[in-house]
Write a protein that holds these residues in place. Structure first.
Motif, PDB file in Angstrom:
ATOM      1  N   UNK A 275       0.724  -1.666  -0.162  1.00  0.00           N
ATOM      2  CA  UNK A 275       0.108   0.145   0.157  1.00  0.00           C
ATOM      3  C   UNK A 275       0.805   1.246  -0.176  1.00  0.00           C
ATOM      4  N   UNK A 276       0.381   1.961  -0.894  1.00  0.00           N
ATOM      5  CA  UNK A 276       1.343   3.366  -1.068  1.00  0.00           C
ATOM      6  C   UNK A 276       0.359   4.638  -0.369  1.00  0.00           C
ATOM      7  N   UNK A 277       1.031   5.357   0.739  1.00  0.00           N
ATOM      8  CA  UNK A 277       0.017   6.376   1.369  1.00  0.00           C
ATOM      9  C   UNK A 277       1.185   7.699   1.497  1.00  0.00           C
ATOM     10  N   UNK A 278       0.491   8.013   3.056  1.00  0.00           N
ATOM     11  CA  UNK A 278       0.729   9.658   3.216  1.00  0.00           C
ATOM     12  C   UNK A 278       0.036  10.668   3.042  1.00  0.00           C
ATOM     13  N   UNK A 279       0.700  11.870   3.576  1.00  0.00           N
ATOM     14  CA  UNK A 279      -0.187  12.779   2.744  1.00  0.00           C
ATOM     15  C   UNK A 279       1.368  14.211   3.394  1.00  0.00           C
ATOM     16  N   UNK A 280      -0.181  15.337   3.272  1.00  0.00           N
ATOM     17  CA  UNK A 280       1.232  16.815   4.180  1.00  0.00           C
ATOM     18  C   UNK A 280       0.713  17.057   5.220  1.00  0.00           C
ATOM     19  N   UNK A 281       2.054  17.209   5.672  1.00  0.00           N
ATOM     20  CA  UNK A 281       2.157  17.820   7.416  1.00  0.00           C
ATOM     21  C   UNK A 281       2.712  19.145   7.321  1.00  0.00           C
ATOM     22  N   UNK A 282       1.909  19.582   8.529  1.00  0.00           N
ATOM     23  CA  UNK A 282       2.268  21.515   8.659  1.00  0.00           C
ATOM     24  C   UNK A 282       2.767  21.335  10.372  1.00  0.00           C
TER      25      UNK A 282
END
Length: 225
Positions: free
Chosen positions: A82-89
């Motif tokens: 599974x490929x995932x993630x997101x953008x975090x600040x």
């Protein structure tokens, strides 16, 4: 006479072994899936915020061990990437130590090997279309972790963060959909699945960001053979 008895016994054992193999294979269904996925990293504490989700893929092997002759109940597992993630600040003082002196934005790109373990229920309609639902858990093991980091207008691409990820992920898995027969054993599968991660994806000793869960929604596109 003794030789005849032994021959009969050996023949009976051979037939019984073959019957058991046929029975066991009839109770196993193998398939392959290729699921578009939307994943999110969800911070639970102050100082870190999600600014976007990430589109990825989940692909791999599906295995159903049927628990009755009709195939209405099964233990569903498999092996998938599974490929995932997101953008975090992150606020100043949070995130990786290398960038924590100033506010920074991390575009996370993660890959996990996952093993689901669920109970699957299926009903069959008039025209052979089956409606299925599954509930259970999964285990995930990170195999790749990259981050594009922006800090003070400086951009750092493809930073290796694999060693800063928690080595085991786990959570709840829910799914439902339809199964359409294409032959005696061949069937197409379409549905929706949701994974709710329970484990902190990033190690606090290296990120100082509290708890960050990874959730995902997937469009199940698969085929049983």
């Amino acid at each position: 006479m003794k030789h005849s008895v032994w021959i009969v016994l050996l023949l009976a054992l051979s037939l019984n072994s073959q019957a058991q193999r046929r029975f066991s294979m009839e109770r196993v269904r193998l398939g392959f899936k290729l699921d578009p996925v939307i994943s999110v990293l969800k911070p639970q504490d102050a100082g870190a915020n999600r600014t976007s989700s990430r589109l990825g893929l989940s692909y791999g092997l599906m295995v159903d061990f049927l628990l009755n002759d009709e195939g209405n109940y099964a233990f569903a597992t498999g092996l998938q990437i599974s490929m995932g993630g997101s953008t975090l600040k992150y606020d100043a003082g949070k995130g990786l130590e290398r960038f924590s002196a100033n506010p920074a934005e991390y575009t996370m790109k993660l890959q996990h090997i996952e093993i689901p373990a669920t109970i699957k229920l299926k009903t069959t309609a008039y025209n052979g279309i089956g409606f299925w639902a599954q509930f259970g858990t999964y285990l995930g093991f990170p195999i790749r972790g990259r981050a594009d980091v922006i800090s003070l207008d400086q951009r750092y691409e493809k930073e290796n963060v694999l060693g800063s990820l928690t080595p085991i992920n786990a959570g709840m898995l829910l799914g439902a959909g339809i199964e359409y027969p294409l032959g005696e054993r061949l069937a197409a599968v379409v549905g929706l699945t949701f994974q709710n991660g329970f484990v902190d994806v990033t190690r606090n000793s290296k990120w100082d960001d509290g708890k960050v869960n990874m959730n995902s929604f997937a469009l199940r596109l698969g085929m049983y053979f």
